[in-house]
Write a protein that holds these residues in place. Structure first.
Motif, PDB file in Angstrom:
ATOM      1  N   LEU A  29     -35.403 -25.181 -16.310  1.00 58.51           N
ATOM      2  CA  LEU A  29     -34.398 -26.168 -15.926  1.00 58.51           C
ATOM      3  C   LEU A  29     -33.232 -26.157 -16.911  1.00 58.51           C
ATOM      4  CD1 LEU A  29     -33.235 -28.609 -14.470  1.00 58.51           C
ATOM      5  CD2 LEU A  29     -34.774 -30.060 -15.786  1.00 58.51           C
ATOM      6  N   LEU A  30     -33.569 -26.201 -18.190  1.00 53.66           N
ATOM      7  CA  LEU A  30     -32.519 -26.204 -19.209  1.00 53.66           C
ATOM      8  C   LEU A  30     -31.633 -24.967 -19.079  1.00 53.66           C
ATOM      9  CD1 LEU A  30     -32.711 -28.699 -20.682  1.00 53.66           C
ATOM     10  CD2 LEU A  30     -34.970 -27.859 -21.191  1.00 53.66           C
ATOM     11  N   ARG A  31     -32.287 -23.831 -18.875  1.00 53.59           N
ATOM     12  CA  ARG A  31     -31.531 -22.590 -18.756  1.00 53.59           C
ATOM     13  C   ARG A  31     -30.555 -22.658 -17.583  1.00 53.59           C
ATOM     14  NH1 ARG A  31     -35.574 -18.927 -17.708  1.00 53.59           N
ATOM     15  NH2 ARG A  31     -36.880 -19.949 -19.278  1.00 53.59           N
ATOM     16  N   ALA A  32     -31.063 -23.161 -16.469  1.00 48.32           N
ATOM     17  CA  ALA A  32     -30.216 -23.246 -15.281  1.00 48.32           C
ATOM     18  C   ALA A  32     -28.996 -24.122 -15.561  1.00 48.32           C
ATOM     19  CB  ALA A  32     -31.019 -23.808 -14.113  1.00 48.32           C
ATOM     20  N   LEU A  33     -29.233 -25.265 -16.192  1.00 48.68           N
ATOM     21  CA  LEU A  33     -28.134 -26.160 -16.537  1.00 48.68           C
ATOM     22  C   LEU A  33     -27.129 -25.463 -17.438  1.00 48.68           C
ATOM     23  CD1 LEU A  33     -29.531 -29.689 -17.377  1.00 48.68           C
ATOM     24  CD2 LEU A  33     -27.645 -29.112 -15.858  1.00 48.68           C
ATOM     25  N   TYR A  34     -27.678 -24.833 -18.437  1.00 47.93           N
ATOM     26  CA  TYR A  34     -26.852 -24.178 -19.443  1.00 47.93           C
ATOM     27  C   TYR A  34     -25.969 -23.107 -18.807  1.00 47.93           C
ATOM     28  CZ  TYR A  34     -26.001 -22.606 -24.245  1.00 47.93           C
ATOM     29  OH  TYR A  34     -25.432 -22.312 -25.455  1.00 47.93           O
ATOM     30  N   GLU A  35     -26.599 -22.272 -18.018  1.00 46.79           N
ATOM     31  CA  GLU A  35     -25.840 -21.203 -17.373  1.00 46.79           C
ATOM     32  C   GLU A  35     -24.720 -21.783 -16.528  1.00 46.79           C
ATOM     33  OE1 GLU A  35     -26.294 -18.006 -17.856  1.00 46.79           O
ATOM     34  OE2 GLU A  35     -28.225 -18.019 -18.906  1.00 46.79           O
ATOM     35  N   ALA A  36     -25.043 -22.858 -15.829  1.00 50.45           N
ATOM     36  CA  ALA A  36     -24.037 -23.462 -14.967  1.00 50.45           C
ATOM     37  C   ALA A  36     -22.819 -23.915 -15.776  1.00 50.45           C
ATOM     38  CB  ALA A  36     -24.635 -24.644 -14.212  1.00 50.45           C
ATOM     39  N   ARG A  37     -23.103 -24.569 -16.895  1.00 57.70           N
ATOM     40  CA  ARG A  37     -21.990 -25.062 -17.707  1.00 57.70           C
ATOM     41  C   ARG A  37     -21.235 -23.938 -18.388  1.00 57.70           C
ATOM     42  NH1 ARG A  37     -22.852 -30.485 -20.654  1.00 57.70           N
ATOM     43  NH2 ARG A  37     -24.439 -31.531 -19.394  1.00 57.70           N
ATOM     44  N   LEU A  38     -21.969 -22.872 -18.640  1.00 64.19           N
ATOM     45  CA  LEU A  38     -21.368 -21.766 -19.381  1.00 64.19           C
ATOM     46  C   LEU A  38     -20.478 -20.913 -18.483  1.00 64.19           C
ATOM     47  CD1 LEU A  38     -21.467 -20.781 -22.214  1.00 64.19           C
ATOM     48  CD2 LEU A  38     -23.489 -19.415 -21.677  1.00 64.19           C
ATOM     49  N   GLU A  39     -20.711 -20.997 -17.208  1.00 63.37           N
ATOM     50  CA  GLU A  39     -20.036 -20.126 -16.250  1.00 63.37           C
ATOM     51  C   GLU A  39     -18.524 -19.990 -16.478  1.00 63.37           C
ATOM     52  OE1 GLU A  39     -21.322 -18.013 -14.497  1.00 63.37           O
ATOM     53  OE2 GLU A  39     -19.457 -17.351 -13.513  1.00 63.37           O
ATOM     54  N   PRO A  40     -17.793 -21.102 -16.586  1.00 63.90           N
ATOM     55  CA  PRO A  40     -16.343 -20.983 -16.784  1.00 63.90           C
ATOM     56  C   PRO A  40     -15.995 -20.163 -18.029  1.00 63.90           C
ATOM     57  CG  PRO A  40     -17.001 -23.293 -16.555  1.00 63.90           C
ATOM     58  CD  PRO A  40     -18.249 -22.505 -16.560  1.00 63.90           C
ATOM     59  N   VAL A  41     -16.711 -20.428 -19.110  1.00 65.86           N
ATOM     60  CA  VAL A  41     -16.438 -19.699 -20.343  1.00 65.86           C
ATOM     61  C   VAL A  41     -16.680 -18.204 -20.135  1.00 65.86           C
ATOM     62  CG1 VAL A  41     -16.958 -19.530 -22.783  1.00 65.86           C
ATOM     63  CG2 VAL A  41     -17.231 -21.712 -21.607  1.00 65.86           C
ATOM     64  N   ARG A  42     -17.818 -17.942 -19.502  1.00 69.40           N
ATOM     65  CA  ARG A  42     -18.176 -16.553 -19.238  1.00 69.40           C
ATOM     66  C   ARG A  42     -17.048 -15.840 -18.474  1.00 69.40           C
ATOM     67  NH1 ARG A  42     -21.911 -12.936 -16.394  1.00 69.40           N
ATOM     68  NH2 ARG A  42     -21.684 -13.954 -14.387  1.00 69.40           N
ATOM     69  N   GLU A  43     -16.538 -16.521 -17.500  1.00 70.43           N
ATOM     70  CA  GLU A  43     -15.503 -15.907 -16.684  1.00 70.43           C
ATOM     71  C   GLU A  43     -14.233 -15.679 -17.502  1.00 70.43           C
ATOM     72  OE1 GLU A  43     -15.602 -17.342 -12.753  1.00 70.43           O
ATOM     73  OE2 GLU A  43     -13.476 -16.861 -12.378  1.00 70.43           O
ATOM     74  N   ALA A  44     -13.904 -16.695 -18.298  1.00 72.69           N
ATOM     75  CA  ALA A  44     -12.715 -16.568 -19.138  1.00 72.69           C
ATOM     76  C   ALA A  44     -12.850 -15.373 -20.066  1.00 72.69           C
ATOM     77  CB  ALA A  44     -12.507 -17.836 -19.950  1.00 72.69           C
ATOM     78  N   VAL A  45     -14.060 -15.150 -20.532  1.00 69.40           N
ATOM     79  CA  VAL A  45     -14.278 -14.054 -21.463  1.00 69.40           C
ATOM     80  C   VAL A  45     -14.247 -12.697 -20.764  1.00 69.40           C
ATOM     81  CG1 VAL A  45     -16.050 -12.942 -22.848  1.00 69.40           C
ATOM     82  CG2 VAL A  45     -15.548 -15.358 -23.199  1.00 69.40           C
ATOM     83  N   GLU A  46     -14.841 -12.669 -19.584  1.00 71.01           N
ATOM     84  CA  GLU A  46     -14.996 -11.368 -18.935  1.00 71.01           C
ATOM     85  C   GLU A  46     -13.766 -10.896 -18.186  1.00 71.01           C
ATOM     86  OE1 GLU A  46     -18.502 -11.425 -16.579  1.00 71.01           O
ATOM     87  OE2 GLU A  46     -19.843 -11.384 -18.309  1.00 71.01           O
ATOM     88  N   THR A  47     -13.032 -11.829 -17.602  1.00 72.33           N
ATOM     89  CA  THR A  47     -11.913 -11.382 -16.778  1.00 72.33           C
ATOM     90  C   THR A  47     -10.641 -12.175 -17.032  1.00 72.33           C
ATOM     91  OG1 THR A  47     -12.393 -12.919 -14.987  1.00 72.33           O
ATOM     92  CG2 THR A  47     -13.542 -10.813 -14.948  1.00 72.33           C
ATOM     93  N   GLY A  48     -10.674 -13.087 -18.000  1.00 78.93           N
ATOM     94  CA  GLY A  48      -9.523 -13.940 -18.224  1.00 78.93           C
ATOM     95  C   GLY A  48      -8.436 -13.289 -19.076  1.00 78.93           C
ATOM     96  N   PRO A  49      -7.395 -14.054 -19.307  1.00 81.16           N
ATOM     97  CA  PRO A  49      -6.268 -13.589 -20.121  1.00 81.16           C
ATOM     98  C   PRO A  49      -6.600 -13.712 -21.612  1.00 81.16           C
ATOM     99  CG  PRO A  49      -5.900 -15.835 -19.444  1.00 81.16           C
ATOM    100  CD  PRO A  49      -7.196 -15.418 -18.819  1.00 81.16           C
ATOM    101  N   PRO A  50      -5.858 -13.084 -22.497  1.00 79.01           N
ATOM    102  CA  PRO A  50      -6.007 -13.300 -23.935  1.00 79.01           C
ATOM    103  C   PRO A  50      -5.835 -14.775 -24.253  1.00 79.01           C
ATOM    104  CG  PRO A  50      -4.608 -11.421 -23.512  1.00 79.01           C
ATOM    105  CD  PRO A  50      -4.869 -12.071 -22.192  1.00 79.01           C
ATOM    106  N   PRO A  51      -6.399 -15.291 -25.334  1.00 74.15           N
ATOM    107  CA  PRO A  51      -7.087 -14.499 -26.373  1.00 74.15           C
ATOM    108  C   PRO A  51      -8.572 -14.275 -26.123  1.00 74.15           C
ATOM    109  CG  PRO A  51      -6.890 -16.777 -27.060  1.00 74.15           C
ATOM    110  CD  PRO A  51      -6.302 -16.698 -25.694  1.00 74.15           C
ATOM    111  N   LEU A  52      -9.094 -14.771 -24.997  1.00 77.06           N
ATOM    112  CA  LEU A  52     -10.528 -14.574 -24.762  1.00 77.06           C
ATOM    113  C   LEU A  52     -10.825 -13.300 -23.988  1.00 77.06           C
ATOM    114  CD1 LEU A  52     -12.199 -18.031 -23.928  1.00 77.06           C
ATOM    115  CD2 LEU A  52     -12.577 -16.510 -25.879  1.00 77.06           C
ATOM    116  N   GLY A  53      -9.959 -13.010 -23.057  1.00 78.31           N
ATOM    117  CA  GLY A  53     -10.200 -11.895 -22.146  1.00 78.31           C
ATOM    118  C   GLY A  53     -10.233 -10.540 -22.835  1.00 78.31           C
ATOM    119  N   PRO A  54     -10.627  -9.550 -22.072  1.00 73.43           N
ATOM    120  CA  PRO A  54     -10.851  -8.201 -22.619  1.00 73.43           C
ATOM    121  C   PRO A  54      -9.584  -7.499 -23.085  1.00 73.43           C
ATOM    122  CG  PRO A  54     -11.190  -8.259 -20.235  1.00 73.43           C
ATOM    123  CD  PRO A  54     -10.976  -9.664 -20.663  1.00 73.43           C
ATOM    124  N   ALA A  55      -8.437  -7.992 -22.695  1.00 73.60           N
ATOM    125  CA  ALA A  55      -7.212  -7.304 -23.095  1.00 73.60           C
ATOM    126  C   ALA A  55      -6.825  -7.602 -24.541  1.00 73.60           C
ATOM    127  CB  ALA A  55      -6.064  -7.708 -22.166  1.00 73.60           C
TER     128      ALA A  55
END
Lengths: 202, 202
Positions: free
Chosen positions: B60-86
């Motif tokens: 349960l905790l993991r599921a919650l965590y992943e859900a909340r983390l999702e936006p960050v994950r996306e920002a990191v993987e495909t977002g603009p600088p300074p988080l994104g891959p570019a």
DNA sequence: TGCAAAGCGGACCCCGGGTCCGTATCGTCA
DNA sequence: TGACGATACGGACCCGGGGTCCGCTTTGCA
């Protein structure tokens, strides 16, 4: 103020429990599947005795931990360099961290059990505060080093029991290798040697 | 391969549980005194439903965590600088760590509950491995940086949930101050800018 | 509308930490 | 050395939380 001295059977039992617990934590795999009843049985005493002597689970773990830590503590407080107080800060910081690391490598299961068994965060624990306080003090003697408080926390975090256990266990990182990596990391944190000539070490 | 889609009441209940748990963890003080029964009750479902949907507490905790983390994950993987891959590595490393820190500051209780509730060390957790893998990769793109693996672990250790919670809670270290300290620490680890001019990357 | 299959929920089990109290031991004072 | 209060012993017991089970309900396909 003088603590009334305990009856001698009580003292003997206390030792028996410490010894038994020590052995159990050393041998068995996972710390959390060592139950209080196990310890009591292994020590040949009843649960009542065990809980009277140590209060609760964290209490027992803490007692064990302090006992094992004692030699290190002494080496740090009154021993010779590179751990003792006579050491110049730039050498002492890595030495302290190395000592912590080695301690965790040698007492992995126990440290793990202690950090896990909660009683709140490990940061409240007295021994952590001691290490942190000392490390911070030493760090602040190094010129150019600001925020010794946070830096001390961050450096100690790199030696967290579960991280060490994971690296040694799952990642199969050899002891010496890990020590070297930590040393290197520490060195980077401390930054390049002070501009006015490197501590002409003999 | 095609996951047989769940019945819609199941899906609805799953959402209800996530929402209820989210709320509970946000409001209540200590994560560990939120019981599974509490969550079930708050969600208006039976314990059976809860456990069928998530397996066990860590699930349960993991599921919650992943859900909340999702936006960050996306920002990191495909977002603009300074988080994104570019982003060039030297800027991206501190940005990543800052993102982790902020996440823990915002989701303290949850992260804490997850790290505590065990299921072994946090280092086995899939999300940790992702962060570590990424950080390591980025670190290794910085010239002069050896042992990216250990460095990544050590840097992430400085953002451990319980440390962050402790600093924010007991030590009353303000958010911005902590971010600044972490940034400074990171900067020291990364070392001075490369000698042959800043990132002359083509 | 009928009927599997999927899902529900709360009574129930298990297990571990922690307590309690009748009994055994200690150690002190005569 | 005998006796008596204080101290400690120990294991039966309690409690609370995670996880399971199974008779009943809902769903959704024909």
């Amino acid at each position: 103020m003088a603590e009334r001295k305990p009856r001698k059977d009580a003292a003997r039992n206390r030792e028996a429990v410490l010894a038994a617990a020590d052995a159990l934590f050393a041998r068995r795999g996972s710390p959390e599947d060592i139950t209080m009843a196990d310890v009591a049985a292994a020590a040949g005493v009843g649960k009542g005795t065990l809980f009277r002597a140590f209060g609760d689970r964290p209490g027992l773990l803490r007692a064990l931990y302090e006992a094992r830590l004692e030699p290190v503590r002494e080496a740090v407080e009154t021993g010779p360099p590179p751990l003792g107080p006579a050491t110049p800060p730039r050498q002492r910081v890595p030495a302290l961290l190395d000592a912590v690391l080695c301690f965790k490598l040698d007492n992995g299961r126990l440290a793990l059990a202690l950090e896990e068994s909660g009683s709140g965060s490990p940061y409240q624990a007295e021994h952590y505060r001691r290490w942190h306080g000392l490390l911070r003090t030493v760090l602040e003697q190094i010129p150019g080093l600001t925020d010794g408080d946070f830096t001390a926390h961050a450096l100690l975090a790199a030696t967290r029991a579960d991280l060490v256990a994971y690296l040694a266990g799952q990642e199969r990182l050899p002891r010496e290798r890990m020590r070297a990596e930590l040393a290197q990391f520490t060195a980077r944190v401390l930054g390049p040697d002070s501009p006015q000539g490197p501590t002409v070490e003999g």
